[in-house]
Design a protein around this motif. Structure first.
Motif, PDB file in Angstrom:
ATOM      1  N   GLY A  85       6.261 -13.982  12.308  1.00 35.61           N
ATOM      2  CA  GLY A  85       5.124 -14.401  13.127  1.00 35.61           C
ATOM      3  C   GLY A  85       5.528 -15.274  14.300  1.00 35.61           C
ATOM      4  O   GLY A  85       6.700 -15.615  14.491  1.00 35.61           O
ATOM      5  N   LEU A 136      -2.102 -10.422  17.611  1.00 41.61           N
ATOM      6  CA  LEU A 136      -2.622 -11.493  16.767  1.00 41.61           C
ATOM      7  C   LEU A 136      -1.518 -11.863  15.791  1.00 41.61           C
ATOM      8  O   LEU A 136      -1.049 -11.012  15.023  1.00 41.61           O
ATOM      9  CB  LEU A 136      -3.869 -11.041  16.015  1.00 41.61           C
ATOM     10  CG  LEU A 136      -4.521 -12.092  15.102  1.00 41.61           C
ATOM     11  CD1 LEU A 136      -5.047 -13.275  15.925  1.00 41.61           C
ATOM     12  CD2 LEU A 136      -5.656 -11.464  14.288  1.00 41.61           C
ATOM     13  N   SER A 137      -1.100 -13.145  15.804  1.00 43.00           N
ATOM     14  CA  SER A 137       0.064 -13.534  15.020  1.00 43.00           C
ATOM     15  C   SER A 137      -0.154 -14.893  14.377  1.00 43.00           C
ATOM     16  O   SER A 137      -0.887 -15.747  14.896  1.00 43.00           O
ATOM     17  CB  SER A 137       1.308 -13.575  15.921  1.00 43.00           C
ATOM     18  OG  SER A 137       2.482 -13.781  15.162  1.00 43.00           O
ATOM     19  N   ARG A 138       0.546 -15.070  13.262  1.00 42.91           N
ATOM     20  CA  ARG A 138       0.549 -16.371  12.582  1.00 42.91           C
ATOM     21  C   ARG A 138       1.949 -16.627  12.060  1.00 42.91           C
ATOM     22  O   ARG A 138       2.539 -15.765  11.396  1.00 42.91           O
ATOM     23  CB  ARG A 138      -0.466 -16.375  11.438  1.00 42.91           C
ATOM     24  CG  ARG A 138      -0.527 -17.722  10.718  1.00 42.91           C
ATOM     25  CD  ARG A 138      -1.526 -17.682   9.594  1.00 42.91           C
ATOM     26  NE  ARG A 138      -1.421 -18.865   8.756  1.00 42.91           N
ATOM     27  CZ  ARG A 138      -1.992 -19.016   7.566  1.00 42.91           C
ATOM     28  NH1 ARG A 138      -2.726 -18.019   7.078  1.00 42.91           N
ATOM     29  NH2 ARG A 138      -1.834 -20.120   6.878  1.00 42.91           N
ATOM     30  N   ALA A 147      -3.623 -19.233  13.721  1.00 45.67           N
ATOM     31  CA  ALA A 147      -3.379 -17.908  14.303  1.00 45.67           C
ATOM     32  C   ALA A 147      -3.407 -18.018  15.826  1.00 45.67           C
ATOM     33  O   ALA A 147      -4.089 -18.888  16.387  1.00 45.67           O
ATOM     34  CB  ALA A 147      -4.431 -16.921  13.829  1.00 45.67           C
ATOM     35  N   GLU A 149      -3.761 -15.664  19.446  1.00 43.28           N
ATOM     36  CA  GLU A 149      -4.122 -14.359  20.017  1.00 43.28           C
ATOM     37  C   GLU A 149      -3.597 -14.287  21.453  1.00 43.28           C
ATOM     38  O   GLU A 149      -3.811 -15.211  22.245  1.00 43.28           O
ATOM     39  CB  GLU A 149      -5.638 -14.192  20.023  1.00 43.28           C
ATOM     40  CG  GLU A 149      -6.089 -12.859  20.639  1.00 43.28           C
ATOM     41  CD  GLU A 149      -7.590 -12.820  20.859  1.00 43.28           C
ATOM     42  OE1 GLU A 149      -8.258 -11.999  20.214  1.00 43.28           O
ATOM     43  OE2 GLU A 149      -8.097 -13.631  21.689  1.00 43.28           O
ATOM     44  N   ALA A 165      -6.729 -20.387  11.099  1.00 42.94           N
ATOM     45  CA  ALA A 165      -5.822 -19.630  10.229  1.00 42.94           C
ATOM     46  C   ALA A 165      -6.541 -18.487   9.534  1.00 42.94           C
ATOM     47  O   ALA A 165      -5.934 -17.463   9.208  1.00 42.94           O
ATOM     48  CB  ALA A 165      -5.188 -20.562   9.201  1.00 42.94           C
ATOM     49  N   ARG A 168      -6.245 -14.736  10.593  1.00 44.84           N
ATOM     50  CA  ARG A 168      -5.179 -13.916   9.996  1.00 44.84           C
ATOM     51  C   ARG A 168      -4.704 -14.643   8.744  1.00 44.84           C
ATOM     52  O   ARG A 168      -3.883 -15.564   8.817  1.00 44.84           O
ATOM     53  CB  ARG A 168      -4.018 -13.690  10.961  1.00 44.84           C
ATOM     54  CG  ARG A 168      -2.969 -12.778  10.338  1.00 44.84           C
ATOM     55  CD  ARG A 168      -1.817 -12.447  11.263  1.00 44.84           C
ATOM     56  NE  ARG A 168      -0.791 -11.768  10.496  1.00 44.84           N
ATOM     57  CZ  ARG A 168      -0.707 -10.459  10.298  1.00 44.84           C
ATOM     58  NH1 ARG A 168      -1.582  -9.672  10.868  1.00 44.84           N
ATOM     59  NH2 ARG A 168       0.260  -9.943   9.556  1.00 44.84           N
ATOM     60  N   THR A 173       2.311 -10.420  12.128  1.00 43.14           N
ATOM     61  CA  THR A 173       1.828 -10.057  13.464  1.00 43.14           C
ATOM     62  C   THR A 173       1.130  -8.705  13.418  1.00 43.14           C
ATOM     63  O   THR A 173       1.583  -7.783  12.724  1.00 43.14           O
ATOM     64  CB  THR A 173       3.004  -9.997  14.463  1.00 43.14           C
ATOM     65  OG1 THR A 173       3.654 -11.259  14.502  1.00 43.14           O
ATOM     66  CG2 THR A 173       2.516  -9.634  15.860  1.00 43.14           C
TER      67      THR A 173
END
Length: 618
Positions: A85, A136-138, A147, A149, A165, A168, A173
């Motif tokens: 991520g 979109l990732s964490r 998260a 964007e 959070a 996601r 990702t």
């Protein structure tokens, strides 16, 4: 307008390059990537590298617990991974800077060799099929990371938002593309699934595909359900061989004559070489399938094997090979050169094993691929010693091996051209001479090396005088009776620098033998040009090169009824015509290209003989 004389203007101001993103994407599509389809490979590659980085954070976690999920329903294409991520800072640093890669970041650079991608421009390939990329990732590095964007657009603009959070729930990702209308060819569900299998069938992380037909929580179809066949356990060596052969047939579309397992631990390379079941033209280089860390790099990687190995096609997976910027070919460096030589050695070892333990396989292989082995034997003394006696050659005893031929003929004669062999083959065979056709690629050079393997054998180039010496002379009375005819024949053929002789030889069905090498014809041409250019600079040059030009020789066979009838002709014009006809027939039997004067002679002599026959009948 005069600029103010300030320190900034005097020193020059610093500026930042302005990047036209559309122009860059056009450059990538036309000059870096071979097809828009690579967008899916780049997304898969980024997902795999993210999983690799996640596993490096927690090496005790089973890698199969993390995976990649593809979704395509015709309106969107989505790739989701459980990888490391991105944080908010990562998004600003890496997604907003063209050409910069997270794999160059501190703490990751030392593991770059574990990643497939190295260049930081792969995400741009998505603009080949979509005008907007949604990420979109964490991050997995921080337990309570929010998260993030990121939306990037083809005009070069982007937005970044930090989300709760819950947007996601798990680290990783998701990349979502909304395809353009003109990109349907590459983004239809069936095509996305096919591309995923094409590029990712050997990936080490589980990959699934979902087209939405099974509902929002559908399990998805496995893209790479089984590891590569060389990575699987098999109950017996025979079962392993059959599995490798079946995989080769699935990949290449032909049942291989045999499969050669390839294993180079130094660069983490494994795979198979499939021996082609049919002859291929010499020098035609086949493309080989090369995977790097499971991801398909190229289907046309010619550089993985040397040129002489055109009798196999390979599929390999390697850890230590370096891809080019497009990730569609291999970078030519010392590692690739060493791999090429090591794989060549594996092919040599396979040939050696076949020669030692499987003569039936070796025989089938040599019947199909003898030219490839000959090209290898010319430069490889070990292969020469091992296989030269078993290689087939065209000889006066038919197509046979040198080993069999040398047992029958202690002195092996070899011609310098196919044309020369065809001129004398029947006569030499009847005279008991052992002659090999040395006119084909590599053959003459290899035959001359036979004494290195069989010291009792003697090899020599065929000299026309050698063959002539094996033709029996006619008795003195017969020769005197034919003297007038032979004189007329020599005069008629003087224009071709051809002498005429009378001998007896087998087979009796052959009326005449024309002895005339290519070198002799070239030398006569030089002499003629020198005479025509006498006195000029060009004539002086040709004169300096001129040697005593050897004459062609038409040898008439006294055992042939037609020749016996011809030498008894007492009409001078008919005698000349018959000599010209015999020369033309012998020239055609040699199967060399006819000169215009010879074609004219053949036509004229045929018409004259026909006219004579018609006059006689009337």
């Amino acid at each position: 307008m005069t600029l103010p004389d300030t320190a900034a203007n005097a020193a020059g101001a610093d500026h930042t390059f302005q990047v036209d993103l559309r122009g860059l994407v056009d450059l990538l599509s036309h000059h870096l990537y071979s097809s828009p389809r690579v967008y899916l490979r780049e997304l898969l590659q980024n997902a795999v590298d993210a999983l690799t980085a996640r596993h490096a954070l927690r090496p005790a976690v089973d890698a199969d617990a993390f995976g990649i999920r593809l979704y395509a329903d015709g309106s969107v294409v989505r790739v989701e991974d459980d990888g490391v991520g991105l944080t908010d800072a990562d998004v600003h640093a890496f997604l907003a800077t063209i050409g910069r890669s997270s794999k160059r970041a501190e703490g990751i650079a030392e593991q770059r060799g574990d990643f497939i991608g190295q260049f930081g421009i792969g995400l741009l390939s998505c603009f080949l099929v979509a005008d907007e990329i949604h990420v979109l990732s964490r991050s997995a590095r921080t337990p309570d990371a929010p998260a993030v964007e990121w939306r990037g657009r083809g005009d070069g603009s982007y937005t970044v938002r930090t989300l709760p959070a819950s947007a996601r729930p798990r680290p990783g990702t998701t990349v979502t593309l909304t395809p353009r209308a003109d990109a349907g060819e590459w983004t239809r569900p069936a095509q996305v699934h096919a591309l995923a299998r094409h590029f990712g069938s050997l990936l080490r992380h589980p990959v699934t595909f979902d087209d939405g037909t099974a509902g929002p929580d559908g399990p998805g179809v496995p893209v790479n359900p089984e590891p590569a066949p060389w990575e699987r356990a098999h109950p017996t060596p025979g079962a392993r061989s059959r599995a490798l052969a079946a995989y080769g047939e699935e990949v290449f579309g032909f049942a291989p004559l045999d499969t050669i397992e390839l294993d180079l631990p130094a660069v983490g390379l494994k795979g198979i070489a499939c021996v082609l079941p049919e002859t291929v033209p010499a020098g035609r280089r086949h493309g080989h399938r090369v995977h790097v860390k499971g991801m398909l790099l190229s289907e046309q990687a010619e550089e993985i094997l040397p040129e002489w190995a055109f009798f196999v096609r390979c599929v390999v997976d390697a850890e230590g090979l370096r891809p080019t910027a497009s990730r569609e070919s291999l970078y030519e460096d010392e590692t690739l050169a060493a791999v090429r030589e090591a794989l060549a050695e594996r092919l040599r070892e396979w040939i050696a094993r076949a020669a030692a333990s499987d003569p039936d396989l070796l025989g089938r292989f040599l019947r199909i691929h003898h030219l490839a082995v000959k090209s290898l034997a010319v430069h490889d003394d070990e292969i020469l010693r091992m296989l030269l006696p078993w290689l087939p050659f065209e000889t006066t005893d038919g197509h046979t091996t040198l080993d069999e031929f040398a047992r029958t003929h202690r002195t092996v004669l070899v011609t310098s051209s196919v044309e020369e062999f065809r001129q004398i083959a029947a006569i030499a065979s009847a005279a008991g001479l052992g002659v090999v056709n040395g006119g084909y690629t590599y053959d003459r050079e290899l035959v001359h090396r036979l004494p290195e393997i069989r010291p009792e054998a003697t090899v020599a180039d065929l000299d026309p005088a050698t063959l002539t010496a094996h033709l029996d002379p006619v008795d003195r009375e017969t020769e005197l009776a034919a003297a007038a005819y032979l004189a007329l024949a020599r005069d008629a053929l003087a224009v071709f620098d051809c002498d005429v002789a009378l001998r007896t030889f087998q087979p009796a069905s052959a009326p005449a033998l024309l002895m005339d090498s290519r070198e002799a014809r070239h030398e006569r041409t030089r002499s003629r040009l020198a005479r025509e250019q006498e006195g000029g600079l060009w004539g002086d040059i040709l004169g300096a090169l001129r040697q005593e030009a050897p004459r062609a020789q038409l040898i008439l066979n006294q055992l042939n009824p037609l020749v016996r009838a011809a030498v008894a002709i007492d009409e001078p014009e008919l005698a000349r015509t018959s000599a010209e006809a015999l020369y033309g027939q012998a020239a055609m039997l040699s199967r060399r290209p006819l000169r215009p004067a010879e074609s004219s002679l053949i036509n004229r002599s045929f018409l004259d003989l026909l006219a004579h026959a018609l006059r006689k009948d009337s």
